[in-house]
Design an enzyme around this catalytic site. Structure first.
Site, PDB file in Angstrom:
ATOM      1  N   ASN A  63      -8.938  -0.668   7.836  1.00  0.00           N
ATOM      2  CA  ASN A  63     -10.159  -0.561   8.648  1.00  0.00           C
ATOM      3  C   ASN A  63     -11.325  -1.309   8.016  1.00  0.00           C
ATOM      4  O   ASN A  63     -11.353  -1.508   6.809  1.00  0.00           O
ATOM      5  CB  ASN A  63     -10.526   0.917   8.828  1.00  0.00           C
ATOM      6  CG  ASN A  63      -9.669   1.580   9.887  1.00  0.00           C
ATOM      7  OD1 ASN A  63      -9.455   1.031  10.961  1.00  0.00           O
ATOM      8  ND2 ASN A  63      -9.155   2.767   9.579  1.00  0.00           N
ATOM      9  N   GLY A 117       0.837  -1.190   0.000  1.00  0.00           N
ATOM     10  CA  GLY A 117       0.000   0.000   0.000  1.00  0.00           C
ATOM     11  C   GLY A 117       0.873   1.241   0.000  1.00  0.00           C
ATOM     12  O   GLY A 117       1.588   1.492   0.975  1.00  0.00           O
ATOM     13  N   HIS A 166     -10.634  -0.476  18.020  1.00  0.00           N
ATOM     14  CA  HIS A 166     -10.145   0.762  17.418  1.00  0.00           C
ATOM     15  C   HIS A 166     -11.313   1.395  16.682  1.00  0.00           C
ATOM     16  O   HIS A 166     -11.733   0.929  15.629  1.00  0.00           O
ATOM     17  CB  HIS A 166      -9.008   0.479  16.441  1.00  0.00           C
ATOM     18  CG  HIS A 166      -8.559   1.696  15.691  1.00  0.00           C
ATOM     19  ND1 HIS A 166      -8.055   2.812  16.310  1.00  0.00           N
ATOM     20  CD2 HIS A 166      -8.559   1.974  14.362  1.00  0.00           C
ATOM     21  CE1 HIS A 166      -7.745   3.723  15.402  1.00  0.00           C
ATOM     22  NE2 HIS A 166      -8.045   3.239  14.210  1.00  0.00           N
ATOM     23  N   ASN A 173     -13.097  -4.416   2.074  1.00  0.00           N
ATOM     24  CA  ASN A 173     -11.738  -4.504   2.602  1.00  0.00           C
ATOM     25  C   ASN A 173     -11.387  -5.922   3.032  1.00  0.00           C
ATOM     26  O   ASN A 173     -10.219  -6.320   2.981  1.00  0.00           O
ATOM     27  CB  ASN A 173     -11.548  -3.519   3.749  1.00  0.00           C
ATOM     28  CG  ASN A 173     -11.201  -2.126   3.247  1.00  0.00           C
ATOM     29  OD1 ASN A 173     -10.836  -1.953   2.086  1.00  0.00           O
ATOM     30  ND2 ASN A 173     -11.316  -1.128   4.104  1.00  0.00           N
ATOM     31  N   THR A 205      -3.057  -2.041   9.037  1.00  0.00           N
ATOM     32  CA  THR A 205      -3.778  -0.842   9.460  1.00  0.00           C
ATOM     33  C   THR A 205      -5.165  -0.741   8.841  1.00  0.00           C
ATOM     34  O   THR A 205      -5.912   0.178   9.151  1.00  0.00           O
ATOM     35  CB  THR A 205      -3.013   0.435   9.055  1.00  0.00           C
ATOM     36  OG1 THR A 205      -3.041   0.553   7.629  1.00  0.00           O
ATOM     37  CG2 THR A 205      -1.581   0.404   9.542  1.00  0.00           C
ATOM     38  N   ARG A 237      -2.506   9.405  21.208  1.00  0.00           N
ATOM     39  CA  ARG A 237      -3.479  10.496  21.227  1.00  0.00           C
ATOM     40  C   ARG A 237      -3.955  10.768  22.653  1.00  0.00           C
ATOM     41  O   ARG A 237      -4.097  11.930  23.064  1.00  0.00           O
ATOM     42  CB  ARG A 237      -4.656  10.149  20.319  1.00  0.00           C
ATOM     43  CG  ARG A 237      -4.310  10.250  18.838  1.00  0.00           C
ATOM     44  CD  ARG A 237      -5.398   9.675  17.952  1.00  0.00           C
ATOM     45  NE  ARG A 237      -5.160   9.995  16.533  1.00  0.00           N
ATOM     46  CZ  ARG A 237      -5.833   9.467  15.527  1.00  0.00           C
ATOM     47  NH1 ARG A 237      -6.780   8.560  15.770  1.00  0.00           N
ATOM     48  NH2 ARG A 237      -5.559   9.803  14.283  1.00  0.00           N
TER      49      ARG A 237
END
Length: 309
Positions: free
Chosen positions: A118, A6, A173, A93, A116, A149
């Site tokens: 989603n 990616g 997540h 996905n 990663t 964060r």
């Protein structure tokens, strides 16, 4: 060699930061778009030359070129588009991740996989099934970002460096993630003792909505935060750092949960997850954690049967 599948914003940010940190001497970028990974690799090689880095970037459109990689980072996948339901994104996905997983199994069968894509936790499950790897070698990236964060927003309230905060975020997540202020510490003192109830509520809300806020402000989702977190995880694997981080991993009885990937503290090293660390939770905290687990279960149950075995 590290392979990044990616070549969008997250994949290229991760590749650049891994190069700067000198995590490996060769980083391969793979993408289905002709010319894209080759162009990114050429630009990054110019960066390496300017910065004096002994890091070679290579671009390819062929999965077979990842042969020999001991770490594969997967950032490929579709973003959610206007009018697209969560279920449609999930299935689209899942198809991409499943296909990539089979290619990894074929060409990099001994690798550690970090992804990663989603919805993250459900895609971690799909990758685990597609590769057939032990759960220790299929890791969902998210927790490093969510914890970072949480530390950032708490540091602004406290007037301390984010590096002084050891943050804990558990569960899914996404909107159902569970930041845990009572288990997030500043030199042994929990955030729940340092911040007021209103401040804690604000910190948790800012953490949960951080990604949406970035997208709202600039029109596309975050990449530098995820790229940095991926680089830190890659460094832990390649250098066998045995570093404690938050990541999504399939649980095998920890926290009373089986066959569901969620964010938990882990110890990360050369062979992937070396240990899952179980945080002691109050009954109220455990209920919130299990609500987050159920949200992931619901997504997994929505997957087509082909991706569940």
């Amino acid at each position: 060699m590290i392979t990044v599948i990616g070549s969008g914003r997250v994949g290229t940010a991760a590749a650049v930061i891994m190069g700067i940190l000198k995590v490996d001497t060769k980083i391969l970028l793979i993408d289905v778009v002709k010319g894209l990974p080759q162009g990114e690799a050429l630009d990054m090689n110019h960066m390496s030359s300017i910065l004096g880095l002994d890091v070679e970037y290579v671009g390819s459109n062929e999965y077979k070129d990842m042969e020999g990689s001991d770490l594969v980072i997967v950032t490929a996948g579709l973003p959610r588009k206007p009018g697209m339901t969560r279920e449609q994104l999930l299935e689209a996905n899942a198809k991409i991740v499943s296909e990539i997983g089979r290619e990894i199994r074929k060409y990099a069968p001994e690798s550690v996989v970090i992804l990663t894509t989603n919805p993250l936790d459900a895609m971690t499950y799909v990758m685990w099934k597609a590769t057939g790897f032990p759960r220790e070698r299929v890791i969902g990236f998210s927790g490093v970002l969510d914890a970072g964060r949480l530390a950032y927003y708490a540091s602004k309230k406290l007037g301390v460096s984010p590096a002084s905060i050891l943050p804990i975020v558990l569960g899914q997540h996404g909107e159902s993630m569970f930041p845990v202020p009572s288990k997030s510490f500043v030199h042994g003192v929990p955030l729940s003792r340092l911040l007021t109830e209103d401040q804690l509520r604000e910190v948790v809300e800012e953490t949960v909505k951080a990604g949406a806020r970035i997208t709202e402000l600039r029109g596309f989702s975050s990449n530098w935060g995820p790229g940095s977190g991926l680089a830190i995880m890659a460094e832990a694997v390649k250098r066998d750092a045995k570093r404690s981080l938050i990541a999504s991993v399939v649980l095998e009885g920890e926290y009373g949960v089986r066959d569901v990937p969620v964010e938990v503290p882990i110890v990360l090293g050369r062979r992937g997850v070396l240990k899952v660390l179980e945080v002691e939770l109050t009954e109220e905290e455990r209920q919130k954690f299990m609500q987050s687990v159920e949200a992931v279960k619901k997504l997994i149950s929505s997957l087509p049967p082909a991706y569940l075995s």
